[in-house]
Design a protein around this motif. Structure first.
Motif, mmCIF file in Angstrom:
data_model
loop_
_atom_site.group_PDB
_atom_site.id
_atom_site.type_symbol
_atom_site.label_atom_id
_atom_site.label_comp_id
_atom_site.label_asym_id
_atom_site.label_seq_id
_atom_site.Cartn_x
_atom_site.Cartn_y
_atom_site.Cartn_z
ATOM 1 N N ILE A 67 -3.285 0.342 -4.182
ATOM 2 C CA ILE A 67 -2.978 -0.917 -3.244
ATOM 3 C C ILE A 67 -1.389 -0.999 -5.241
ATOM 4 O O ILE A 67 -1.754 -0.448 -5.997
ATOM 5 C CB ILE A 67 -3.473 -1.149 -3.572
ATOM 6 C CG1 ILE A 67 -2.887 -2.758 -3.421
ATOM 7 C CG2 ILE A 67 -4.671 -1.772 -4.743
ATOM 8 C CD1 ILE A 67 -4.182 -4.345 -2.524
ATOM 9 N N HIS A 89 -9.632 0.027 -5.103
ATOM 10 C CA HIS A 89 -9.353 -1.117 -5.637
ATOM 11 C C HIS A 89 -9.431 -2.198 -5.173
ATOM 12 O O HIS A 89 -8.581 -1.992 -4.081
ATOM 13 C CB HIS A 89 -8.080 -1.007 -6.680
ATOM 14 C CG HIS A 89 -7.977 -1.825 -7.641
ATOM 15 N ND1 HIS A 89 -8.628 -2.399 -8.500
ATOM 16 C CD2 HIS A 89 -7.354 -2.675 -7.637
ATOM 17 C CE1 HIS A 89 -8.893 -3.125 -9.374
ATOM 18 N NE2 HIS A 89 -7.624 -4.187 -8.629
ATOM 19 N N PHE A 147 -7.505 -8.158 -0.847
ATOM 20 C CA PHE A 147 -6.984 -7.231 -0.351
ATOM 21 C C PHE A 147 -7.229 -5.472 -0.976
ATOM 22 O O PHE A 147 -6.987 -5.352 -1.871
ATOM 23 C CB PHE A 147 -5.326 -7.519 -1.219
ATOM 24 C CG PHE A 147 -5.135 -8.497 -0.707
ATOM 25 C CD1 PHE A 147 -4.750 -9.150 0.191
ATOM 26 C CD2 PHE A 147 -5.631 -10.388 -1.549
ATOM 27 C CE1 PHE A 147 -3.957 -10.542 0.727
ATOM 28 C CE2 PHE A 147 -5.335 -11.384 -1.448
ATOM 29 C CZ PHE A 147 -4.720 -11.638 -0.281
ATOM 30 N N SER A 148 -6.939 -4.725 -0.156
ATOM 31 C CA SER A 148 -6.642 -3.186 -0.591
ATOM 32 C C SER A 148 -5.993 -2.540 0.528
ATOM 33 O O SER A 148 -5.143 -2.651 1.407
ATOM 34 C CB SER A 148 -8.719 -2.900 -0.412
ATOM 35 O OG SER A 148 -9.085 -3.001 1.417
ATOM 36 N N ALA A 149 -5.795 -1.317 0.273
ATOM 37 C CA ALA A 149 -5.346 -0.390 1.288
ATOM 38 C C ALA A 149 -6.092 0.781 1.877
ATOM 39 O O ALA A 149 -7.199 0.768 1.291
ATOM 40 C CB ALA A 149 -3.970 0.496 -0.143
ATOM 41 N N ALA A 178 0.520 -0.705 -0.224
ATOM 42 C CA ALA A 178 0.038 0.163 -0.384
ATOM 43 C C ALA A 178 1.479 1.406 -0.026
ATOM 44 O O ALA A 178 1.912 1.462 0.986
ATOM 45 C CB ALA A 178 -0.741 0.448 1.294
ATOM 46 N N ILE A 191 -8.316 -6.713 -4.740
ATOM 47 C CA ILE A 191 -8.223 -7.779 -5.275
ATOM 48 C C ILE A 191 -8.628 -8.946 -4.547
ATOM 49 O O ILE A 191 -8.558 -9.567 -3.802
ATOM 50 C CB ILE A 191 -6.373 -7.389 -5.156
ATOM 51 C CG1 ILE A 191 -6.006 -6.690 -6.060
ATOM 52 C CG2 ILE A 191 -5.849 -9.304 -5.488
ATOM 53 C CD1 ILE A 191 -4.579 -6.475 -5.975
ATOM 54 N N ILE A 210 -1.969 -2.327 4.172
ATOM 55 C CA ILE A 210 -2.093 -3.023 3.274
ATOM 56 C C ILE A 210 -3.722 -3.807 4.377
ATOM 57 O O ILE A 210 -3.124 -4.674 5.161
ATOM 58 C CB ILE A 210 -1.099 -3.816 2.499
ATOM 59 C CG1 ILE A 210 -1.564 -4.911 1.562
ATOM 60 C CG2 ILE A 210 -0.169 -5.003 3.384
ATOM 61 C CD1 ILE A 210 -0.923 -5.142 0.629
#
Lengths: 233, 233
Positions: free
Chosen positions: A203, A227, B181-183, A183, A229, B203
């Motif tokens: 990210i 965003h 998964f993100s920030a 990040a 994932i 993260i």
């Protein structure tokens, strides 16, 4: 097959799951052998075998030649991330794909890039920075270093109509890849192209690929705020 | 085996990689059949077969029963992330593991949590927030919702000496998991426990698990600034 689904292997599977859920069988516990289970549940041994195989494929059972079958302990989970072409990922969201080249120049790479890829410090790279858009909004910033020693014909490509992401996939396969997810604050260099606000977090997917022992590329794909994932397992 | 390594399947593999790297064979191109390749390279057909199998396992070749073997086009890459116990991940870095419980209470979950797990909106959850430390420094904040309908015995566990992460792994396996998964900016709720500075980005690994059709848990594992999730392929 005269076996009806109600007495099929799925039923045996459900029964094993029920015993695990109700802690009749706990992680590390041995379970009865197939013959005993078949007798207890009133079904064929082959049916039990099929059910246990399915549970073992899912990682729920440890089946050992000696020592029989146990409920698995699960110290390590796994998540498999699919890494599609950015254009494909955008199309799959039902959005219109757009592409804009920001910078393209031949250059020596930062020491961290050449060291991680294993090239000489003064190796020639092509540095290509571009923006991928979904319905006209920034989706991902691609910041890529291409090893010209491995891919000299990248010199002939302007990357004005096709992204380096797509060109490389069409052009050259790889045998090895490393990925890193991290990040970064939006304040980081170049993220302005992503239309971020000062407090945003982004990210980044960094990826390096090789063909045999030849390094191909390092790319930082930085995604617009929000965003995610996703993976399933 | 009298075959010497210099004439073994690895040599054939290297030769195929060379032809790909030099664009003699490009993505989508058919390659000669095994017998022709064996004749051309002066080795046994079994040697060629072994080399092509290895390249196919790596995703470099598409082998079809009809239509022969082609250099693969690679629209989708994959990265497999291992998800270890946090305590194990810290120990593997050679650091001393520490654990601190921050909050533990029975509660109704936010609507987004119960909806994503598929429980009733008023289902009983145990909410456990804790901190994992590496050499006394914050490593990850664990914010977890446990479905008490599936795991009622979590009520008897104080989570003062053992993390919910570890207790669940020891206690109950899962058959299905989703990861995201993100920030997030460090300014987000609770991240203060991670000793962040205002501009930091973090993260977050969100994970949900099920046993059969029974939801077990949702957890947000938020890592300290600078954390990288690495994979190889």
């Amino acid at each position: 097959m005269s076996e009806r689904p109600a007495h099929g292997w799925q039923t045996v599977r459900e029964e094993v799951l029920r015993r695990i859920a109700e802690k009749i069988w706990r992680p590390g516990d041995p379970i009865p052998n197939e013959a005993d289970l078949a007798a207890e549940l009133g079904c064929a041994r082959a049916t039990v075998n099929r059910a246990l195989r399915s549970l073992s494929d899912d990682g729920l059972l440890d089946r050992r030649r000696k020592g029989g079958t146990r409920i698995a302990r699960q110290p390590v989970g796994r998540a498999t991330i699919e890494i599609p072409l950015i254009r494909t990922a955008i199309a799959e969201r039902g959005a219109r794909y757009g592409y804009r080249l920001i910078e393209r120049q031949e250059a020596v790479a930062p020491g961290a890039v050449s060291a991680a890829l294993g090239t000489a410090a003064d190796a020639a790279f092509l540095h290509v920075v571009s923006l991928h858009l979904a319905d006209e909004a920034p989706y991902a910033l691609e910041d890529r270093w291409i090893v010209l020693g491995t891919v000299p014909e990248a010199r002939d490509e302007g990357f004005e109509a096709i992204s380096a992401n797509e060109w490389l996939v069409r052009h050259l396969p790889f045998t090895r890849a490393e990925s890193e997810f991290s990040a970064v604050p939006a304040a980081a260099a170049r993220s302005g192209a992503l239309d971020t606000a000062p407090g945003d977090a982004l990210i980044v997917h960094r990826r390096r690929t090789w063909l045999g022992d030849k390094p191909i590329t390092q790319v930082d794909m930085t995604f617009a705020p929000g965003h995610r994932i996703r993976t399933q397992q």
